[in-house]
Enzyme design. Sequence first.
Site, mmCIF file in Angstrom:
data_model
loop_
_atom_site.group_PDB
_atom_site.id
_atom_site.type_symbol
_atom_site.label_atom_id
_atom_site.label_comp_id
_atom_site.label_asym_id
_atom_site.label_seq_id
_atom_site.Cartn_x
_atom_site.Cartn_y
_atom_site.Cartn_z
ATOM 1 N N ASP A 38 0.863 -1.189 0.000
ATOM 2 C CA ASP A 38 0.000 0.000 0.000
ATOM 3 C C ASP A 38 0.897 1.236 0.000
ATOM 4 O OD1 ASP A 38 -3.243 0.381 0.986
ATOM 5 O OD2 ASP A 38 -1.937 2.152 1.032
ATOM 6 N N ARG A 91 -20.190 4.499 -9.364
ATOM 7 C CA ARG A 91 -18.909 3.831 -9.607
ATOM 8 C C ARG A 91 -18.210 4.480 -10.796
ATOM 9 N NH1 ARG A 91 -22.223 -0.759 -8.410
ATOM 10 N NH2 ARG A 91 -21.664 -1.618 -6.404
ATOM 11 N N ASP A 151 -22.492 -9.273 -7.022
ATOM 12 C CA ASP A 151 -23.910 -8.978 -7.310
ATOM 13 C C ASP A 151 -24.697 -10.284 -7.462
ATOM 14 O OD1 ASP A 151 -23.346 -5.903 -8.586
ATOM 15 O OD2 ASP A 151 -21.787 -7.410 -8.729
ATOM 16 N N ARG A 154 -25.368 -11.518 -4.080
ATOM 17 C CA ARG A 154 -26.450 -10.729 -3.453
ATOM 18 C C ARG A 154 -27.814 -11.187 -3.988
ATOM 19 N NH1 ARG A 154 -23.043 -5.111 -4.065
ATOM 20 N NH2 ARG A 154 -22.258 -5.050 -1.930
ATOM 21 N N HIS A 171 -29.676 -21.088 -8.716
ATOM 22 C CA HIS A 171 -28.765 -20.916 -9.851
ATOM 23 C C HIS A 171 -29.217 -19.718 -10.654
ATOM 24 C CE1 HIS A 171 -27.103 -24.640 -8.584
ATOM 25 N NE2 HIS A 171 -28.336 -25.121 -8.514
ATOM 26 N N HIS A 178 -20.631 -4.333 -13.459
ATOM 27 C CA HIS A 178 -20.813 -4.323 -12.006
ATOM 28 C C HIS A 178 -21.215 -2.881 -11.689
ATOM 29 C CE1 HIS A 178 -20.137 -4.559 -7.726
ATOM 30 N NE2 HIS A 178 -19.125 -3.721 -7.768
HETATM 31 P P1 NAD Z 1 -9.943 2.195 0.896
HETATM 32 O O1 NAD Z 1 -9.844 3.652 0.644
HETATM 33 O O2 NAD Z 1 -10.229 1.687 2.257
HETATM 34 O O3 NAD Z 1 -8.586 1.486 0.411
HETATM 35 C C1 NAD Z 1 -7.899 1.820 -0.731
HETATM 36 C C2 NAD Z 1 -6.420 1.633 -0.416
HETATM 37 O O4 NAD Z 1 -5.682 1.828 -1.634
HETATM 38 C C3 NAD Z 1 -5.889 2.618 0.630
HETATM 39 O O5 NAD Z 1 -5.294 1.909 1.684
HETATM 40 C C4 NAD Z 1 -4.876 3.451 -0.161
HETATM 41 O O6 NAD Z 1 -3.775 3.871 0.620
HETATM 42 C C5 NAD Z 1 -4.467 2.460 -1.242
HETATM 43 N N1 NAD Z 1 -3.856 3.078 -2.410
HETATM 44 C C6 NAD Z 1 -4.227 4.212 -3.067
HETATM 45 N N2 NAD Z 1 -3.377 4.441 -4.078
HETATM 46 C C7 NAD Z 1 -2.472 3.437 -4.069
HETATM 47 C C8 NAD Z 1 -1.343 3.126 -4.874
HETATM 48 N N3 NAD Z 1 -0.972 3.921 -5.888
HETATM 49 N N4 NAD Z 1 -0.622 2.014 -4.578
HETATM 50 C C9 NAD Z 1 -0.972 1.229 -3.533
HETATM 51 N N5 NAD Z 1 -2.042 1.471 -2.736
HETATM 52 C C10 NAD Z 1 -2.759 2.560 -3.005
HETATM 53 O O7 NAD Z 1 -11.024 1.641 -0.147
HETATM 54 P P2 NAD Z 1 -11.776 0.235 -0.066
HETATM 55 O O8 NAD Z 1 -13.059 0.405 0.633
HETATM 56 O O9 NAD Z 1 -10.806 -0.810 0.363
HETATM 57 O O10 NAD Z 1 -12.127 0.027 -1.623
HETATM 58 C C11 NAD Z 1 -11.099 -0.258 -2.556
HETATM 59 C C12 NAD Z 1 -11.707 -0.346 -3.936
HETATM 60 O O11 NAD Z 1 -12.532 -1.513 -4.023
HETATM 61 C C13 NAD Z 1 -12.632 0.830 -4.277
HETATM 62 O O12 NAD Z 1 -12.433 1.213 -5.621
HETATM 63 C C14 NAD Z 1 -14.032 0.243 -4.099
HETATM 64 O O13 NAD Z 1 -15.004 0.939 -4.840
HETATM 65 C C15 NAD Z 1 -13.782 -1.147 -4.604
HETATM 66 N N6 NAD Z 1 -14.790 -2.146 -4.260
HETATM 67 C C16 NAD Z 1 -15.081 -3.043 -5.226
HETATM 68 C C17 NAD Z 1 -16.050 -3.998 -5.016
HETATM 69 C C18 NAD Z 1 -16.353 -4.979 -6.118
HETATM 70 O O14 NAD Z 1 -17.304 -5.782 -6.025
HETATM 71 N N7 NAD Z 1 -15.584 -4.960 -7.195
HETATM 72 C C19 NAD Z 1 -16.727 -4.069 -3.788
HETATM 73 C C20 NAD Z 1 -16.367 -3.145 -2.799
HETATM 74 C C21 NAD Z 1 -15.406 -2.183 -3.048
#
Ligand code: NAD
Length: 315
Positions: A38, A91, A151, A154, A171, A178
């Site tokens: 991170d 999103r 999804d 869910r 199913h 998404h």
């Molecule tokens: P968050 O803000 O808690 O975590 C994001 C992390 O990314 C932070 O710790 C930040 O320091 C780190 N970060 C930012 N830039 C970075 C870089 N260049 N290199 C390394 N780390 C970096 O957010 P979250 O709640 O954990 O969500 C993360 C992502 O997941 C979001 O885009 C969210 O929308 C997505 N998400 C996706 C789904 C899905 O079904 N696909 C579901 C939930 C959340």
Amino acid sequence: MLHKIAGKVSIIGTGFVGSTTAYTLMLSGLVSEIVLVDVNKDKAEGDAMDMSHGVSFVRPVKITAGDFKDCHGSDVVVIAAGANQKVGETRLDLVKKNTKIFQSIIPEIVKYCEDSILLVVTNPVDILTYVTYKVSGLPASKVIGSGTVLDTSRFKYLLSEHTGVDARNIHTYILGEHGDTEVPVWSLTSIAGMTMDEYCSYCAQCEGYSKKEIYEQVKNAAYHIIEKKGATYYAVALGVKRIIECILRDEHSILTVSSLITGQYGIQDVCLSLPTIVHEKGINRVLEVPLNEEETTLLKKSADTLKGVLKEIGM
Ligand code: NAD
């Protein structure tokens, strides 16, 4: 087919989603090594320490904080880095912010992980899966988005609540983006070989249900959770663990992951979710399942929406 005992997984971005995914993998016993990366190094280091202090309670696993070079040798690199969805933000609003982050981190990941499968979770996940595919230069089969795996789960949960049947015996699929244009596939929804309507009349207890209401609940779930607690992470972490399980165990399971679409339903050059066979090399086959006319139209609209966004960001 069950030939991998335990794998190595790296997680880029250890916020709510990344750290919960690491914890879920730790409990699963599927992996022997987890690397956390991170920009906020203290967060990654704190998480690694916190989880490592519990290793005596689970199957052996080494959890460390590191840099991109420490991800070398990973079977899967999960990318959950970036900004998350704020209240009232769609999103797709996130796209520009997170595309920029991906353009900087993907080359770094590929430098050390050209043999790994990249699993994108950051939103908007379909757009960023496509960005990852383009920027990484990796074969499309090795770039996967978590897509509508969450999804679909869910959807199964809500139908399970309605019918009283185990969610694993329902199913069905949510396909497409998404996000706001995702498509519920009612025509293929089945319980014990019966369609939903057949099952409900067979049950004779059903007071009816609204397909629209169930779909709205699935589609808007993230917005409601974010309003209540700021982020969603438990269910998505379980979904990501499930995808990794299919890869490490070479399962050939069908999941609604997002990947490059190459002509199914006349759609191409965009990433979105269709029922997809997932195996140790990533995407094995994207299935063109029989949809009805309305579902096909909605799926094409979903693809067009995503293509519009890709165009806006010059992809
Ligand atoms: P968050 O803000 O808690 O975590 C994001 C992390 O990314 C932070 O710790 C930040 O320091 C780190 N970060 C930012 N830039 C970075 C870089 N260049 N290199 C390394 N780390 C970096 O957010 P979250 O709640 O954990 O969500 C993360 C992502 O997941 C979001 O885009 C969210 O929308 C997505 N998400 C996706 C789904 C899905 O079904 N696909 C579901 C939930 C959340």
